[in-house]
Design a protein around this motif. Structure first.
Motif, PDB file in Angstrom:
ATOM      1  N   SER A   1      53.504  52.751  97.976  1.00  0.00           N
ATOM      2  CA  SER A   1      54.759  53.502  97.877  1.00  0.00           C
ATOM      3  C   SER A   1      55.745  52.863  96.907  1.00  0.00           C
ATOM      4  N   ASN A   2      55.526  51.602  96.574  1.00  0.00           N
ATOM      5  CA  ASN A   2      56.411  50.917  95.636  1.00  0.00           C
ATOM      6  C   ASN A   2      56.057  51.190  94.177  1.00  0.00           C
ATOM      7  N   PHE A   3      54.910  51.814  93.963  1.00  0.00           N
ATOM      8  CA  PHE A   3      54.476  52.142  92.604  1.00  0.00           C
ATOM      9  C   PHE A   3      54.843  53.587  92.299  1.00  0.00           C
ATOM     10  N   GLU A   4      55.583  53.802  91.248  1.00  0.00           N
ATOM     11  CA  GLU A   4      55.987  55.160  90.882  1.00  0.00           C
ATOM     12  C   GLU A   4      54.961  55.740  89.910  1.00  0.00           C
ATOM     13  N   CYS A   5      53.820  56.115  90.450  1.00  0.00           N
ATOM     14  CA  CYS A   5      52.765  56.682  89.617  1.00  0.00           C
ATOM     15  C   CYS A   5      51.833  57.522  90.488  1.00  0.00           C
ATOM     16  N   GLU A   6      50.928  58.218  89.845  1.00  0.00           N
ATOM     17  CA  GLU A   6      49.961  59.066  90.546  1.00  0.00           C
ATOM     18  C   GLU A   6      49.079  58.201  91.442  1.00  0.00           C
TER      19      GLU A   6
ATOM     20  N   ASN B   1      32.953  43.801  89.873  1.00  0.00           N
ATOM     21  CA  ASN B   1      33.659  43.993  88.599  1.00  0.00           C
ATOM     22  C   ASN B   1      35.081  44.526  88.763  1.00  0.00           C
ATOM     23  N   PHE B   2      35.732  44.118  89.847  1.00  0.00           N
ATOM     24  CA  PHE B   2      37.159  44.356  89.987  1.00  0.00           C
ATOM     25  C   PHE B   2      37.897  43.056  89.678  1.00  0.00           C
ATOM     26  N   ASN B   3      39.005  43.156  88.999  1.00  0.00           N
ATOM     27  CA  ASN B   3      39.819  42.007  88.627  1.00  0.00           C
ATOM     28  C   ASN B   3      40.945  41.853  89.648  1.00  0.00           C
ATOM     29  N   VAL B   4      40.747  40.981  90.630  1.00  0.00           N
ATOM     30  CA  VAL B   4      41.735  40.810  91.697  1.00  0.00           C
ATOM     31  C   VAL B   4      42.958  40.085  91.141  1.00  0.00           C
ATOM     32  N   ILE B   5      44.117  40.723  91.250  1.00  0.00           N
ATOM     33  CA  ILE B   5      45.351  40.140  90.722  1.00  0.00           C
ATOM     34  C   ILE B   5      46.225  39.549  91.824  1.00  0.00           C
ATOM     35  N   ALA B   6      46.005  39.975  93.079  1.00  0.00           N
ATOM     36  CA  ALA B   6      46.830  39.506  94.191  1.00  0.00           C
ATOM     37  C   ALA B   6      46.139  39.851  95.503  1.00  0.00           C
ATOM     38  N   ALA B   7      46.517  39.119  96.559  1.00  0.00           N
ATOM     39  CA  ALA B   7      45.928  39.356  97.880  1.00  0.00           C
ATOM     40  C   ALA B   7      46.976  39.101  98.949  1.00  0.00           C
ATOM     41  N   ILE B   8      46.816  39.766 100.085  1.00  0.00           N
ATOM     42  CA  ILE B   8      47.788  39.639 101.167  1.00  0.00           C
ATOM     43  C   ILE B   8      47.084  39.746 102.516  1.00  0.00           C
ATOM     44  N   SER B   9      47.532  38.950 103.477  1.00  0.00           N
ATOM     45  CA  SER B   9      47.108  39.133 104.866  1.00  0.00           C
ATOM     46  C   SER B   9      48.319  39.660 105.630  1.00  0.00           C
ATOM     47  N   SER B  10      48.168  40.823 106.226  1.00  0.00           N
ATOM     48  CA  SER B  10      49.262  41.490 106.938  1.00  0.00           C
ATOM     49  C   SER B  10      48.937  41.571 108.421  1.00  0.00           C
TER      50      SER B  10
ATOM     51  N   ASN C   1      56.945  44.797 100.756  1.00  0.00           N
ATOM     52  CA  ASN C   1      57.613  45.354  99.567  1.00  0.00           C
ATOM     53  C   ASN C   1      57.856  44.278  98.509  1.00  0.00           C
ATOM     54  N   GLU C   2      58.215  43.096  98.955  1.00  0.00           N
ATOM     55  CA  GLU C   2      58.392  41.963  98.033  1.00  0.00           C
ATOM     56  C   GLU C   2      57.075  41.665  97.313  1.00  0.00           C
ATOM     57  N   PHE C   3      55.988  41.658  98.075  1.00  0.00           N
ATOM     58  CA  PHE C   3      54.659  41.446  97.506  1.00  0.00           C
ATOM     59  C   PHE C   3      54.315  42.531  96.491  1.00  0.00           C
ATOM     60  N   SER C   4      54.630  43.775  96.815  1.00  0.00           N
ATOM     61  CA  SER C   4      54.334  44.893  95.923  1.00  0.00           C
ATOM     62  C   SER C   4      55.008  44.719  94.568  1.00  0.00           C
ATOM     63  N   LYS C   5      56.253  44.287  94.580  1.00  0.00           N
ATOM     64  CA  LYS C   5      56.990  44.096  93.330  1.00  0.00           C
ATOM     65  C   LYS C   5      56.383  42.975  92.500  1.00  0.00           C
ATOM     66  N   LYS C   6      55.907  41.930  93.181  1.00  0.00           N
ATOM     67  CA  LYS C   6      55.258  40.842  92.458  1.00  0.00           C
ATOM     68  C   LYS C   6      53.913  41.294  91.883  1.00  0.00           C
ATOM     69  N   CYS C   7      53.259  42.216  92.572  1.00  0.00           N
ATOM     70  CA  CYS C   7      52.014  42.787  92.046  1.00  0.00           C
ATOM     71  C   CYS C   7      52.277  43.561  90.755  1.00  0.00           C
ATOM     72  N   MET C   8      53.377  44.311  90.731  1.00  0.00           N
ATOM     73  CA  MET C   8      53.729  45.056  89.525  1.00  0.00           C
ATOM     74  C   MET C   8      53.980  44.112  88.359  1.00  0.00           C
ATOM     75  N   GLU C   9      54.593  42.975  88.634  1.00  0.00           N
ATOM     76  CA  GLU C   9      54.818  41.979  87.585  1.00  0.00           C
ATOM     77  C   GLU C   9      53.498  41.408  87.080  1.00  0.00           C
ATOM     78  N   LYS C  10      52.545  41.203  88.004  1.00  0.00           N
ATOM     79  CA  LYS C  10      51.232  40.691  87.607  1.00  0.00           C
ATOM     80  C   LYS C  10      50.489  41.707  86.747  1.00  0.00           C
ATOM     81  N   ILE C  11      50.616  42.972  87.092  1.00  0.00           N
ATOM     82  CA  ILE C  11      49.959  44.026  86.306  1.00  0.00           C
ATOM     83  C   ILE C  11      50.518  44.054  84.892  1.00  0.00           C
TER      84      ILE C  11
END
Length: 251
Positions: free
Chosen positions: A23-28, A104-113, A137-147
Motif C-alpha cells: 500500500s506504500n507503493f503508488e503503482c499498479e 533468480n530473484f534479487n532480494v533487496i530487503a527482508a522483514i519478520s512481522s 510502513n517505515e520498512f516499506s519506505k526504506k524498500c523504495m529507497e533500495k529500489i
C-alpha cells in the motif's frame, strides 16, 4: 514499475502484512495467491515482488515452498516477508531469502512481522497493531529507497543451515457436524487436499499440515483443533510466548 503480491496465507494474516507493505507503493499491483497455485506468470527485471510466508515451527510451509520454487524471476527485485505468531521465526526468513535467490530473484530487503497466532488464539492478540503498522510502513519506505538505488540486501539474515527439520503437529482437527452446513469451502481452500470431496466433515490427518485455512475460512466456525495434545499444549504455549516480540527488518 509493477508490484506483485505473492503470499501463502491460510489464516489471512500474512496477506494483510504483504498488502500493508504494498500500500506504500503508488503503482499498479497484482496478486499471486499460492493457496490457489498458478505458475504460468513470468516476471521481468522491471517487476518488484513482495513475497509473504507464514512460519510453521521455524520453517516456511513445505507446500508453499514447493509452489514458490516454480516461480522464476529475471533478476526481479524481491522483498521477503516471514510472518509469525510471536513465538519464533527460526530459519523461515533465511529459507525464504534462499529460495528466492535460487530462483533468480534479487532480494533487496527482508522483514519478520508478528501477527495474531493462527493456532493458539491467546498469543499476539490484535497484532499487527498500530506499532507494527508504523514499523512496516517505515520498512516499506526504506524498500523504495533500495529500489531507487539498485542495491541488493546487505544485512545478514538470522537462521541456521541446515534448516530445522519440518515438524508435524499432533493436533486433531475436528468438524462439528451439528454446525457444518456442508458448503464445502474447506475443501476448496485446503492446500493439501486433505479434506475428501464427498465429506467435508472428514480430514486426512496424515496429509493435513495444520495450516488452519479450513478453520479460518469456515463461515459457520464449525472447525477447530481438539484432543489431549492440543489442550495440553495451549496453556503452555500461550504462557511461553506472552512477552511481546517486535517487527525486525533487514536491508
Amino acid at each position: 514499475m509493477k508490484i506483485t503480491k505473492i503470499f501463502f496465507s491460510p489464516s489471512g494474516t500474512t496477506k494483510k502484512v504483504v498488502e500493508q507493505i504494498a500500500s506504500n507503493f503508488e503503482c499498479e499491483s497484482q496478486i499471486r495467491d499460492l493457496m490457489h497455485f498458478d505458475s504460468s506468470y513470468k516476471f521481468t527485471k522491471d517487476d518488484v515482488v513482495i513475497v509473504g510466508m507464514p512460519v510453521f515451527a521455524g520453517r516456511i510451509p513445505k507446500t508453499a515452498r514447493d509452489r514458490l520454487s516454480k516461480l522464476t524471476g529475471n533478476n526481479t527485485k524481491a522483498i521477503a516477508v516471514a510472518n509469525y505468531g510471536n513465538a519464533k521465526v527460526g530459519d523461515a526468513l533465511l529459507e525464504l531469502v534462499d529460495v528466492l535467490g535460487e530462483n533468480n530473484f534479487n532480494v533487496i530487503a527482508a522483514i519478520s512481522s508478528v501477527s495474531h497466532d493462527s493456532i493458539f488464539d491467546g498469543v499476539a492478540v490484535g497484532r499487527p497493531d498500530s506499532e507494527d503498522i508504523e514499523k512496516i510502513n517505515e520498512f516499506s519506505k526504506k524498500c523504495m529507497e533500495k529500489i531507487e538505488s539498485g542495491e541488493s540486501i546487505e544485512s545478514e539474515i538470522p537462521g541456521n543451515k541446515p534448516y530445522v527439520d519440518y515438524k508435524q503437529l499432533p493436533f486433531i482437527l475436528n468438524c462439528d457436524e451439528s454446525i457444518c452446513i456442508f458448503c464445502c469451502e474447506c475443501i476448496t481452500i485446503c492446500p493439501e487436499k486433505a479434506i475428501p470431496d464427498d465429506d467435508p466433515a472428514d480430514v486426512d490427518l496424515d496429509s493435513c499440515s495444520r495450516c488452519t485455512a479450513c478453520i479460518h475460512f469456515c463461515p459457520e466456525n464449525a472447525r477447530s483443533f481438539t484432543g489431549e495434545a492440543f489442550e495440553a499444549k495451549k496453556p503452555e504455549f500461550e504462557s511461553a510466548n506472552s512477552q511481546r516480540k517486535e517487527v525486525e527488518y533487514y536491508l
